[in-house]
Design a protein around this motif. Structure first.
Motif, mmCIF file in Angstrom:
data_model
loop_
_atom_site.group_PDB
_atom_site.id
_atom_site.type_symbol
_atom_site.label_atom_id
_atom_site.label_comp_id
_atom_site.label_asym_id
_atom_site.label_seq_id
_atom_site.Cartn_x
_atom_site.Cartn_y
_atom_site.Cartn_z
ATOM 1 N N ARG A 67 0.831 -1.214 0.000
ATOM 2 C CA ARG A 67 0.000 0.000 0.000
ATOM 3 C C ARG A 67 0.863 1.261 0.000
ATOM 4 O O ARG A 67 0.559 2.239 -0.681
ATOM 5 C CB ARG A 67 -0.981 0.015 1.193
ATOM 6 C CG ARG A 67 -0.328 0.053 2.548
ATOM 7 C CD ARG A 67 -1.329 0.281 3.665
ATOM 8 N NE ARG A 67 -1.934 1.610 3.579
ATOM 9 C CZ ARG A 67 -2.737 2.111 4.477
ATOM 10 N NH1 ARG A 67 -3.076 1.379 5.528
ATOM 11 N NH2 ARG A 67 -3.220 3.308 4.350
ATOM 12 N N ASP A 102 3.084 16.599 8.690
ATOM 13 C CA ASP A 102 2.389 15.731 7.741
ATOM 14 C C ASP A 102 1.432 14.865 8.559
ATOM 15 O O ASP A 102 1.864 13.902 9.206
ATOM 16 C CB ASP A 102 3.372 14.861 6.950
ATOM 17 C CG ASP A 102 2.635 14.082 5.856
ATOM 18 O OD1 ASP A 102 1.384 13.988 5.933
ATOM 19 O OD2 ASP A 102 3.288 13.562 4.937
ATOM 20 N N PHE A 104 -0.687 12.802 7.594
ATOM 21 C CA PHE A 104 -0.934 11.503 6.947
ATOM 22 C C PHE A 104 0.401 11.001 6.397
ATOM 23 O O PHE A 104 0.659 11.047 5.194
ATOM 24 C CB PHE A 104 -1.976 11.655 5.832
ATOM 25 C CG PHE A 104 -3.244 12.303 6.293
ATOM 26 C CD1 PHE A 104 -4.219 11.571 6.960
ATOM 27 C CD2 PHE A 104 -3.462 13.669 6.119
ATOM 28 C CE1 PHE A 104 -5.385 12.172 7.429
ATOM 29 C CE2 PHE A 104 -4.623 14.278 6.571
ATOM 30 C CZ PHE A 104 -5.587 13.535 7.234
ATOM 31 N N ALA A 105 1.240 10.510 7.304
ATOM 32 C CA ALA A 105 2.664 10.357 6.997
ATOM 33 C C ALA A 105 2.993 9.348 5.907
ATOM 34 O O ALA A 105 3.829 9.613 5.051
ATOM 35 C CB ALA A 105 3.393 9.964 8.274
ATOM 36 N N SER A 107 4.938 7.029 3.872
ATOM 37 C CA SER A 107 6.392 6.807 3.797
ATOM 38 C C SER A 107 7.202 7.940 4.436
ATOM 39 O O SER A 107 8.392 7.779 4.676
ATOM 40 C CB SER A 107 6.804 6.715 2.329
ATOM 41 O OG SER A 107 6.651 7.990 1.700
ATOM 42 N N THR A 110 7.416 12.910 1.392
ATOM 43 C CA THR A 110 7.184 14.327 1.077
ATOM 44 C C THR A 110 7.755 15.203 2.183
ATOM 45 O O THR A 110 8.424 16.204 1.907
ATOM 46 C CB THR A 110 5.685 14.622 0.896
ATOM 47 O OG1 THR A 110 5.100 13.569 0.146
ATOM 48 C CG2 THR A 110 5.480 15.939 0.171
ATOM 49 N N GLU A 127 0.905 8.878 11.815
ATOM 50 C CA GLU A 127 0.483 7.738 10.987
ATOM 51 C C GLU A 127 -0.420 6.830 11.811
ATOM 52 O O GLU A 127 -0.044 6.357 12.879
ATOM 53 C CB GLU A 127 1.719 6.972 10.472
ATOM 54 C CG GLU A 127 1.414 5.686 9.724
ATOM 55 C CD GLU A 127 0.430 5.845 8.565
ATOM 56 O OE1 GLU A 127 0.641 6.694 7.690
ATOM 57 O OE2 GLU A 127 -0.591 5.101 8.551
ATOM 58 N N ASP A 153 -4.178 8.746 15.419
ATOM 59 C CA ASP A 153 -5.050 9.547 14.560
ATOM 60 C C ASP A 153 -4.615 11.015 14.618
ATOM 61 O O ASP A 153 -4.436 11.571 15.704
ATOM 62 C CB ASP A 153 -6.481 9.376 15.061
ATOM 63 C CG ASP A 153 -7.449 10.244 14.283
ATOM 64 O OD1 ASP A 153 -7.143 10.589 13.125
ATOM 65 O OD2 ASP A 153 -8.501 10.594 14.842
ATOM 66 N N TYR A 154 -4.511 11.634 13.472
ATOM 67 C CA TYR A 154 -3.997 13.007 13.405
ATOM 68 C C TYR A 154 -4.820 13.986 14.247
ATOM 69 O O TYR A 154 -4.285 14.934 14.814
ATOM 70 C CB TYR A 154 -3.925 13.478 11.937
ATOM 71 C CG TYR A 154 -5.187 14.137 11.426
ATOM 72 C CD1 TYR A 154 -5.310 15.527 11.390
ATOM 73 C CD2 TYR A 154 -6.283 13.381 11.020
ATOM 74 C CE1 TYR A 154 -6.473 16.138 10.951
ATOM 75 C CE2 TYR A 154 -7.441 13.989 10.581
ATOM 76 C CZ TYR A 154 -7.533 15.367 10.550
ATOM 77 O OH TYR A 154 -8.693 15.967 10.135
#
Ligand SMILES: C[S@@+](CC[C@H](N)C(=O)[O-])C[C@H]1O[C@@H](n2cnc3c(N)ncnc32)[C@H](O)[C@@H]1O
Length: 262
Positions: A67, A102, A104-105, A107, A110, A127, A153-154
């Motif tokens: 994924r 970030d 929604f980390a 990998s 970015t 993440e 959860d962020y």
């Protein structure tokens, strides 16, 4: 037998197999990473991350789930995003230091590139998925940029995070697209998980007292009404699409600010 279940020569290593199929939560071998690149993009080296081609990062012990190989923002794109964010950050009013988040980390690639361009910034990433978190946390330990990666959860993690009021906050917004992306009609920003507008509003409320710069990853084709909804939430915005010869499958970013215009 469903050919996506197998591991043979006839299996196509595409988005469906790696993101939604049998390989979603499997650690890919180097051969599988290269096969995804060649089967899906005609380029075995497609999954370049952290500034390295697959053989190099794999050789250093870096590993990806199926994924994450699909969801990650590869180097060519992350480099452009990082460069544009850094140029815009330099124009933000009365801010000399930044925290880059970030939520929604995945990998973390970015964020890695943003930190390469935006010097002296601190990087924080969240993440949700424990498997993705465990691998990425191990992977980023090999890198030359320091990232604090937290599992959860962020929403909760952000609410409990104190960032000094004199720091500018940069947020890279790239939640899972899931069914929000229809190659024919484009990306609907209201249907990502969670919706982009919800993320921008929430983070805007959390850091209401300080300059905020959002960079939301988008697709070449974006649902216009969903784009207008997000633009209405910010003070200033600009859409940039990066032509990386992906034949109609190019990505871009919506740059946006709150609490000041560049
Ligand atoms: C599209 S990927 C992000 C790509 C990444 N920014 C990069 O540079 O490669 C989205 C990630 O967000 C994670 N995620 C989804 N919902 C989340 C949430 N509520 N809080 C934190 N992470 C979440 C997913 O598990 C997935 O790994």
């Amino acid at each position: 037998m469903d050919e996506r279940e197998g591991n043979g020569e006839d299996v196509v290593y595409d988005r469906a197999l790696l993101l939604h199929g049998a390989k979603r939560n499997e650690v890919l071998t180097l051969e599988e990473i290269r096969r995804y690149g060649s089967d899906s993009f005609g380029d075995a080296e497609y999954v370049r991350i952290y500034g390295m081609p697959p053989a190099q990062w794999y050789g250093r012990g870096i590993r990806l789930l199926g994924r994450t190989a699909v969801e990650c923002t590869r180097d060519a794109l992350a480099d452009l995003i990082g460069s544009d964010i850094a140029s815009l950050a330099a124009k933000m009013p009365s801010t000399s230091s930044f925290t880059v988040i970030d939520p929604f980390a995945g990998s973390c690639n970015t964020l890695y590139w943003v930190l390469r361009h935006l010097v002296k910034a601190e990087g924080i990433a969240f993440e949700l998925d424990p498997l993705v978190y465990a691998l990425s946390n191990r992977n980023i330990a090999f890198l030359d940029q320091k990232i604090e990666l937290v599992q959860g959860d962020y929403q909760t993690l952000l609410e409990n995070r104190n960032i000094p009021a004199d720091r500018g906050v940069v947020v890279f917004v790239a939640p899972p697209w899931g069914t929000a992306l229809d190659e024919r009609v484009g990306l609907d920003l209201r249907r990502t998980t969670p919706p982009i507008g919800e993320v921008v509003s929430r983070i805007g409320r959390t850091f209401s007292g300080q300059p905020l710069l959002f960079a939301t990853q988008v697709y070449e084709k974006v649902n216009p009404a969903s784009l207008a909804d997000v633009r209405a939430l910010v003070d200033w915005s600009e859409l940039r699409i990066y032509r990386l010869n992906d034949e109609g499958r190019n990505h871009g970013i919506l740059l946006a600010t709150r609490g000041g215009t560049p």
